[in-house]
Design a protein around this motif. Sequence first.
Motif, PDB file in Angstrom:
ATOM      1  N   VAL A 103       0.837  -1.201   0.000  1.00 28.17           N
ATOM      2  CA  VAL A 103       0.000   0.000   0.000  1.00 28.17           C
ATOM      3  C   VAL A 103       0.876   1.256   0.000  1.00 28.17           C
ATOM      4  O   VAL A 103       0.597   2.213  -0.736  1.00 28.17           O
ATOM      5  N   GLY A 104       1.917   1.240   0.820  1.00 30.72           N
ATOM      6  CA  GLY A 104       2.808   2.396   0.876  1.00 30.72           C
ATOM      7  C   GLY A 104       3.843   2.432  -0.233  1.00 30.72           C
ATOM      8  O   GLY A 104       4.555   3.428  -0.389  1.00 30.72           O
ATOM      9  N   ARG A 105       3.958   1.330  -0.968  1.00 30.30           N
ATOM     10  CA  ARG A 105       4.894   1.214  -2.094  1.00 30.30           C
ATOM     11  C   ARG A 105       6.332   1.523  -1.675  1.00 30.30           C
ATOM     12  O   ARG A 105       7.077   2.221  -2.362  1.00 30.30           O
ATOM     13  N   GLN A 106       6.701   0.974  -0.527  1.00 28.25           N
ATOM     14  CA  GLN A 106       8.075   1.116  -0.049  1.00 28.25           C
ATOM     15  C   GLN A 106       8.837  -0.164  -0.359  1.00 28.25           C
ATOM     16  O   GLN A 106       8.238  -1.231  -0.552  1.00 28.25           O
ATOM     17  N   ASP A 107      10.164  -0.059  -0.400  1.00 26.70           N
ATOM     18  CA  ASP A 107      10.960  -1.271  -0.584  1.00 26.70           C
ATOM     19  C   ASP A 107      10.825  -2.133   0.677  1.00 26.70           C
ATOM     20  O   ASP A 107      10.438  -1.658   1.747  1.00 26.70           O
ATOM     21  N   TRP A 108      11.179  -3.418   0.578  1.00 23.57           N
ATOM     22  CA  TRP A 108      10.950  -4.350   1.682  1.00 23.57           C
ATOM     23  C   TRP A 108      11.699  -3.935   2.949  1.00 23.57           C
ATOM     24  O   TRP A 108      11.164  -4.044   4.059  1.00 23.57           O
ATOM     25  N   THR A 109      12.922  -3.465   2.806  1.00 16.35           N
ATOM     26  CA  THR A 109      13.707  -3.093   3.993  1.00 16.35           C
ATOM     27  C   THR A 109      13.078  -1.918   4.715  1.00 16.35           C
ATOM     28  O   THR A 109      12.914  -1.932   5.949  1.00 16.35           O
ATOM     29  N   THR A 110      12.693  -0.888   3.966  1.00 16.28           N
ATOM     30  CA  THR A 110      12.043   0.276   4.575  1.00 16.28           C
ATOM     31  C   THR A 110      10.707  -0.112   5.186  1.00 16.28           C
ATOM     32  O   THR A 110      10.378   0.281   6.316  1.00 16.28           O
ATOM     33  N   ALA A 111       9.917  -0.907   4.455  1.00 14.65           N
ATOM     34  CA  ALA A 111       8.613  -1.338   4.957  1.00 14.65           C
ATOM     35  C   ALA A 111       8.764  -2.150   6.238  1.00 14.65           C
ATOM     36  O   ALA A 111       7.964  -2.012   7.174  1.00 14.65           O
ATOM     37  N   TYR A 112       9.792  -2.970   6.296  1.00 12.41           N
ATOM     38  CA  TYR A 112      10.015  -3.828   7.468  1.00 12.41           C
ATOM     39  C   TYR A 112      10.296  -2.995   8.714  1.00 12.41           C
ATOM     40  O   TYR A 112       9.646  -3.162   9.756  1.00 12.41           O
ATOM     41  N   GLU A 128      18.865   2.197   8.706  1.00 16.81           N
ATOM     42  CA  GLU A 128      19.938   2.948   8.048  1.00 16.81           C
ATOM     43  C   GLU A 128      21.116   2.038   7.721  1.00 16.81           C
ATOM     44  O   GLU A 128      21.719   2.153   6.651  1.00 16.81           O
ATOM     45  N   ALA A 129      21.427   1.110   8.620  1.00 17.70           N
ATOM     46  CA  ALA A 129      22.534   0.187   8.397  1.00 17.70           C
ATOM     47  C   ALA A 129      22.281  -0.729   7.204  1.00 17.70           C
ATOM     48  O   ALA A 129      23.225  -1.217   6.582  1.00 17.70           O
TER      49      ALA A 129
END
Length: 340
Positions: A103-112, A128-129
Motif C-alpha cells: 500500500v505504501g509502495r516502499q521497498d521491503w527493507t524500509t517497509a520492514y 539505516e545500516a
Amino acid sequence: MARIAAGLALGTLGGVTFYLLSLPLPWMLGALFVTMAASVAGLPVAGPVRLRSTIVAVIGVLLGSRFTPDVLAQLGEMLLTLVILLVYLVAVAALVVPFYRHVGRQDWTTAYFAGMPGGLTEMIEFGEARGANVPAIVLAHSLRIVITIALMAFLFRIVLGHDVGAAATVPGPALGPADALILIGSAVLGALLGIRLRLPAPTFLGPLILSAAVHMAGITESAPPALLVNAAQVMLGTILGCRFLGIAPATLARAGILSLGATILTLGLAAAAGLAMGRVAGVGLDQALLALAPGGLTEMGLIALAIHADVAFVALHHVARILVVLVLAPLVARFLPPSG
C-alpha cells in the motif's frame, strides 16, 4: 534558545488550553498538537531535546512509584499474557510490514523497519545500516506514536468514559526530604545504571526499574510532585511535536494516512490479543489494550496512570515488546525478499 523558548511557550499554551477544555491527557497532547501544527507551518520552534533524558527520568520514577509488592504475585499470570504478546508481535509483523510494502509502495527493507513495533531510535539505526529510506521510517514511527496516543486517549475518555486528565497526577503520600532524596537517587542512579547496562531507553527504564524496586520494597510510597510531572509532560509533548519541523504538508498528509491505516490494523490485532488475555488471565480489555497498543512506553504508561490501570502490567509488556523486537528484528531482516 529562542526557538526552544518559543516551542515551550506554545507547548504550555497548548497544555493549558487542553486542560481548560477538559480534553484527555491535556498537558502532553495539548503541547504535542500545538507544536506539531507550528512545526508544519514552518514557525521557528524547537523542543528541549537535551533535556529529554531528565524529562523521561521523571516520568520513569513516576511510573515506578505505581509498582507495589502485589506485582510479584502477578508474575505467573503475566507469563501467559507474555506468550500472547509474542504471538501478537508476529501477527503485527505479518500484516503491517506487507501493508507498508504494497500500500505504501516502499521497498521491503524500509517497509520492514517502518512496520515493526519497536523503538523509534533502534528501528532507524537498523534500517539505516541496511540502506532503508530513513525519513520514511522516522515519519512512520513518529506518526504511529502520535496517532496511537490520540486514539487511545480519546477512546478511553469518550468511548469508555474514563477520566484521562488530571488523574495522572493524583497526589500520593506527602513528599518529605528523605522521600525526595530517594526519588532523586532513583532518577540519577537509575539513568546511570540504564546506560551502563545498555538498556533500551536507558534514562527511562533505569529510573523506572529503580523506582519500582524501592516502592515494592516499601522504602517509600511517594511520587514526584504534580507540578513537576505536568511540566515534564509539556516538554515531552513539545519534543514530539517539534519532530515534524521542515516536513512538507503534502508529505506529512500522505505519511499520516499510511500511518493511520497501519495503526488501525495494529490496534485491531491488539484488541484481539486483549480479548485473549481476558480469557486466559482475566485481564480487562482497557488494560490489555494499553499493554499492547503501538504507542511509546512512556506515553501508554501515562494513560494507564490516568485511568488507574495496572501500570506495572502495562510497563512490563511494553518492555518485553521493545526487547523482543530489538533482538529479533535485525535477525529476521536477513530473510527479507529482495525489493523490486
